[in-house]
Design an enzyme around this catalytic site. Structure first.
Site, PDB file in Angstrom:
ATOM      1  N   LYS A  26       0.957  -1.225   0.097  1.00 50.32           N
ATOM      2  CA  LYS A  26       0.080   0.139  -0.042  1.00 50.32           C
ATOM      3  C   LYS A  26       0.759   1.437   0.069  1.00 50.32           C
ATOM      4  CE  LYS A  26       0.965   1.443   4.393  1.00 50.32           C
ATOM      5  NZ  LYS A  26       1.601   2.331   4.709  1.00 50.32           N
ATOM      6  N   GLY A  49       4.860  -3.912   4.036  1.00 46.09           N
ATOM      7  CA  GLY A  49       4.878  -5.370   3.757  1.00 46.09           C
ATOM      8  C   GLY A  49       4.498  -6.395   4.822  1.00 46.09           C
ATOM      9  N   ASP A  83      -2.205  -1.629  10.461  1.00 44.33           N
ATOM     10  CA  ASP A  83      -2.536  -1.517   8.900  1.00 44.33           C
ATOM     11  C   ASP A  83      -2.995  -2.932   8.426  1.00 44.33           C
ATOM     12  OD1 ASP A  83      -1.434   1.031   8.933  1.00 44.33           O
ATOM     13  OD2 ASP A  83       0.464   0.550   7.726  1.00 44.33           O
TER      14      ASP A  83
HETATM   15  O1  C5P Z   1      -0.128  -0.857  15.008  1.00 43.96           O
HETATM   16  P1  C5P Z   1       1.271  -1.228  14.533  1.00 43.96           P
HETATM   17  O2  C5P Z   1       2.092  -2.055  15.598  1.00 43.96           O
HETATM   18  O3  C5P Z   1       1.523  -1.217  13.251  1.00 43.96           O
HETATM   19  O4  C5P Z   1       2.009   0.372  15.137  1.00 43.96           O
HETATM   20  C1  C5P Z   1       3.470   0.408  14.981  1.00 43.96           C
HETATM   21  C2  C5P Z   1       3.793   1.631  15.776  1.00 43.96           C
HETATM   22  O5  C5P Z   1       3.389   2.848  15.034  1.00 43.96           O
HETATM   23  C3  C5P Z   1       3.001   1.830  17.056  1.00 43.96           C
HETATM   24  O6  C5P Z   1       3.622   1.183  18.191  1.00 43.96           O
HETATM   25  C4  C5P Z   1       3.027   3.318  17.350  1.00 43.96           C
HETATM   26  O7  C5P Z   1       4.441   3.674  17.899  1.00 43.96           O
HETATM   27  C5  C5P Z   1       2.890   3.795  16.062  1.00 43.96           C
HETATM   28  N1  C5P Z   1       1.556   4.242  15.666  1.00 43.96           N
HETATM   29  C6  C5P Z   1       1.038   5.308  16.155  1.00 43.96           C
HETATM   30  N2  C5P Z   1      -0.449   5.617  15.769  1.00 43.96           N
HETATM   31  C7  C5P Z   1      -1.013   4.849  15.027  1.00 43.96           C
HETATM   32  C8  C5P Z   1      -0.461   3.613  14.283  1.00 43.96           C
HETATM   33  C9  C5P Z   1       0.902   3.486  14.508  1.00 43.96           C
HETATM   34  O8  C5P Z   1       1.437   5.868  16.961  1.00 43.96           O
HETATM   35  N3  C5P Z   1      -2.305   5.048  14.544  1.00 43.96           N
END
Ligand code: C5P
Length: 300
Positions: A11, A103, A138
């Site tokens: 994406k 990815g 994501d």
């Molecule tokens: O949800 P995911 O584990 O992919 O997110 C990775 C990191 O990105 C989170 O630990 C956070 O630090 C940041 N993040 C965020 N706000 C979001 C999505 C991700 O701060 N809406």
């Protein structure tokens, strides 16, 4: 059935509006996701226990143990079904690793679809979306594909109508960027500037450009609030973005948390020309063309 293979796209974010930091460490977002024609393939084969092998470029940078998000997806699905299923996953990578193109999330979504089929669970998409949201912000979009706007952490999705096909050029960088570090840098920069952080809102002109399939208008509206932070952490990205603009891109932005840069072209031929020019400038490790939107995970 002994083996299932699923093809899953990368994406790019067309609008990434980052709101205030929440108490749970995440940010409220408006995240316009767009699936593009760069694909990983995940093959799930029945066996006892869980294992994963990663093949392709930069495969050595992807964990091959329980830290792999696709294995976590398989474990979460087995847990949801209340059974101790086993699987071997083989992931063939084409999506840049830690590149801001989701990815890892794509591989997790593909693993959910593949294991749902392999284990004969027949779970509906609603159940898979719930499991996906626990795996990462994501992952739900990676299950859906197409073009969609996500709110909350980015996991609450509404599919969007798109009036045409868009042509893209992606400049891949050496090494990845940590998503968490880019968000943290974004918070640090905002604090240093004493900015009040506005509640994120979807861009009406961007949504209208998507509906019309109007690449020129879309190019002018592309925006990523994480871009200043990604450029701060990887200064060379400023030059990459400039090079794309100088060579006639309709729009240029860092994809997600970077370091991949995305350039919008006005036709397939223009994308090919732009890719050649960008390659010649030597600003990127590799340059690839793709189009969007494309469908989500597909059993092949
Ligand atoms: O949800 P995911 O584990 O992919 O997110 C990775 C990191 O990105 C989170 O630990 C956070 O630090 C940041 N993040 C965020 N706000 C979001 C999505 C991700 O701060 N809406």
């Amino acid at each position: 059935m002994n083996s299932v293979t699923v093809r899953v796209p990368a994406k790019v974010n067309l609008q990434l509006a980052v709101g205030p930091l929440r108490d749970d460490g995440y940010h409220d977002l408006v995240n316009v996701f767009h699936a593009v024609s760069i694909f990983d393939e995940v093959t799930a084969t029945a066996k006892t226990g869980m294992s994963v092998r990663v093949e392709g470029e930069c495969a050595d940078q992807v964990p091959d143990d329980d830290n792999n998000l696709a294995i976590q997806a398989a474990l979460a699905l087995a847990g949801h079904a209340g059974r101790s299923y086993g699987v071997n996953l083989v992931i063939r990578k084409a999506i840049p690793v830690a590149g801001g193109m989701a990815g890892g999330s794509a591989d997790a979504a593909a693993a959910l679809v593949a294991c749902n089929e392999l284990w004969g669970l027949g779970l509906p998409i609603e159940d898979l979306l719930e499991i996906a949201a626990d795996l990462g912000s994501d992952v739900p979009f990676a299950l859906l594909g197409g073009t969609a706007v996500g709110i909350g952490r980015g996991e609450r999705l509404t599919p969007l109508e798109v009036g045409g096909r868009f042509h893209w050029v992606f400049a891949l960088a050496d090494g990845g960027l940590s998503t968490a570090k880019v968000y943290a840098e974004c918070d640090r920069m905002r604090e240093a500037l004493g900015e009040t952080v506005a509640w994120p809102r979807a861009s009406d002109p961007l949504l209208a450009a998507l509906r019309r399939g109007d690449a020129k208008a879309l190019g002018a509206e592309l925006v990523n609030d994480l871009q200043p932070a990604a450029v701060m952490l990887r200064r060379s990205l400023a030059r990459t973005l400039d090079a794309g603009r100088e060579h006639g891109a309709l729009g240029a932005l860092v994809s997600g948390s970077g370091p991949t840069c995305a350039f919008l072209a006005d036709s397939e031929a223009h994308a090919e020309e732009l890719a050649v020019s960008l390659t010649a400038t030597g600003v990127a490790r590799d340059v690839i063309t793709a189009y969007g939107p494309v469908s989500g995970p597909t059993v092949v």
